[in-house]
Design a protein around this motif. Structure first.
Motif, short mmCIF file in Angstrom:
data_model
loop_
_atom_site.label_atom_id
_atom_site.label_comp_id
_atom_site.label_asym_id
_atom_site.label_seq_id
_atom_site.Cartn_x
_atom_site.Cartn_y
_atom_site.Cartn_z
N GLN A 26 84.49 30.62 6.89
CA GLN A 26 84.15 31.66 7.85
C GLN A 26 82.64 31.85 7.92
O GLN A 26 81.90 31.44 7.04
CB GLN A 26 84.82 32.98 7.45
N GLY A 50 96.85 30.34 10.16
CA GLY A 50 95.83 29.40 9.68
C GLY A 50 95.28 29.83 8.34
O GLY A 50 94.20 30.42 8.25
N ASP A 76 100.60 28.75 7.41
CA ASP A 76 99.93 27.48 7.70
C ASP A 76 100.98 26.39 7.74
O ASP A 76 101.96 26.41 7.00
CB ASP A 76 98.89 27.15 6.64
N ASP A 135 93.72 32.00 13.64
CA ASP A 135 92.77 31.00 13.14
C ASP A 135 93.49 29.71 12.76
O ASP A 135 93.24 29.15 11.70
CB ASP A 135 92.00 31.56 11.93
C1 LIG Z 1 90.36 26.78 10.67
S1 LIG Z 1 91.55 26.46 9.43
C2 LIG Z 1 91.87 28.06 8.77
C3 LIG Z 1 90.73 28.56 7.94
C4 LIG Z 1 91.02 29.78 7.11
N1 LIG Z 1 91.55 30.89 7.90
C5 LIG Z 1 89.73 30.23 6.47
O1 LIG Z 1 89.06 31.09 7.05
O2 LIG Z 1 89.35 29.68 5.44
C6 LIG Z 1 92.94 26.13 10.41
C7 LIG Z 1 94.25 25.96 9.67
O3 LIG Z 1 95.30 26.05 10.63
C8 LIG Z 1 96.34 25.20 10.23
N2 LIG Z 1 97.19 24.92 11.39
C9 LIG Z 1 97.04 23.99 12.36
N3 LIG Z 1 98.03 24.07 13.25
C10 LIG Z 1 98.83 25.08 12.84
C11 LIG Z 1 100.02 25.65 13.34
N4 LIG Z 1 100.61 25.18 14.43
N5 LIG Z 1 100.56 26.69 12.66
C12 LIG Z 1 99.99 27.17 11.54
N6 LIG Z 1 98.86 26.66 11.02
C13 LIG Z 1 98.30 25.63 11.65
C14 LIG Z 1 95.65 23.99 9.63
O4 LIG Z 1 96.51 23.31 8.74
C15 LIG Z 1 94.44 24.63 8.93
O5 LIG Z 1 94.70 24.86 7.58
#
Ligand SMILES: C[S@@+](CC[C@H](N)C(=O)[O-])C[C@H]1O[C@@H](n2cnc3c(N)ncnc32)[C@H](O)[C@@H]1O
Length: 218
Positions: A26, A50, A76, A135
């Motif tokens: 972040q 996410g 996630d 996210d």
């Molecule tokens: C930007 S990262 C999240 C970062 C975290 N919130 C942080 O601030 O450290 C995005 C995450 O979304 C997950 N993701 C992607 N598509 C998704 C979905 N359809 N449903 C849930 N999670 C998903 C990915 O596996 C990844 O871990």
């Protein structure tokens, strides 16, 4: 500011940030704003899509713990990140005895899977004040699907934060999000939604990854 935004993103220094030892991808300026929002609105539940390594969920849980109320539910599609070297489960250097871990419920699955949405809805219906932070997959279609699934769970006075509206060329261009295919474009389609107003006061630190993404339910 746009030049700084692009340089900061490209440097990837944000990938090395941690909260209580857990990787948290972040922008610290936005995390400060979210701390203020949590203190002001005192949600009973923060839904995060996410999780990745778990650092952002732990950060929100820490703020909830400090104000003395609320839990985080985070989902996630790839739970293996939680068990990585800088992750939530036995990560190196993490504060394993932190009481704030107890405020987080992790979930595996797609954020738009009806079974996941149903679990989140059940949690939301059991409490009074709900905040939502998106996210996960930052493509326009996925964010629109998340907005359809989660926006109505946000309770009046609380916030819906659509993260990473800076991608897809606003001003950062980062693959795999093509110009015109990001959270920014999802919000263009979602707004004006009469239930929400964009709270520009949450952008006053000037450097935000969520331009136009701090939405307050009226
Ligand atoms: C930007 S990262 C999240 C970062 C975290 N919130 C942080 O601030 O450290 C995005 C995450 O979304 C997950 N993701 C992607 N598509 C998704 C979905 N359809 N449903 C849930 N999670 C998903 C990915 O596996 C990844 O871990």
């Amino acid at each position: 500011m746009d030049t700084f935004q692009r340089a900061f993103y490209k440097s990837k220094v944000w990938r090395r940030r941690t909260w209580l030892g857990v990787a948290c991808h972040q922008n610290p300026m936005d995390m400060w704003m979210i701390q203020e929002i949590i203190q002001e609105t005192r949600p009973d539940l923060i839904i995060e899509t996410g999780t990745r390594h778990g650092g952002s969920a732990l950060y929100y849980a820490t703020m909830l713990g400090l104000v003395g109320n609320g839990r985080v539910a985070t989902v996630d599609v790839k739970p293996e990140h939680l068990a990585g070297p800088s992750g939530w489960i036995d990560g190196e250097g993490m504060a394993v005895d932190s009481p704030y871990f107890d405020r987080v419920d992790t979930m595996t699955g797609s954020s738009v899977d009806p079974a996941v949405v149903a679990q989140m809805r059940e949690k939301a219906q059991a409490v009074e004040r709900v905040m939502v932070i998106l996210d996960s997959d930052h493509s326009k279609q996925h964010v629109l699907a998340e907005l359809a699934a989660y926006a109505d769970l946000v309770t009046p006075g609380c916030y819906l934060i659509v993260q990473d509206t800076n991608l897809s060329g606003h001003p950062v261009q980062a693959g795999p999000w093509e110009p015109g295919d990001g959270p920014w474009e999802a919000l263009e389609e979602f707004l004006p939604d009469q239930r929400f107003e964009v709270d520009r006061s949450k952008e006053e630190l000037m450097f935000t990854w969520f331009p136009g993404g701090y939405l307050r339910r009226v």
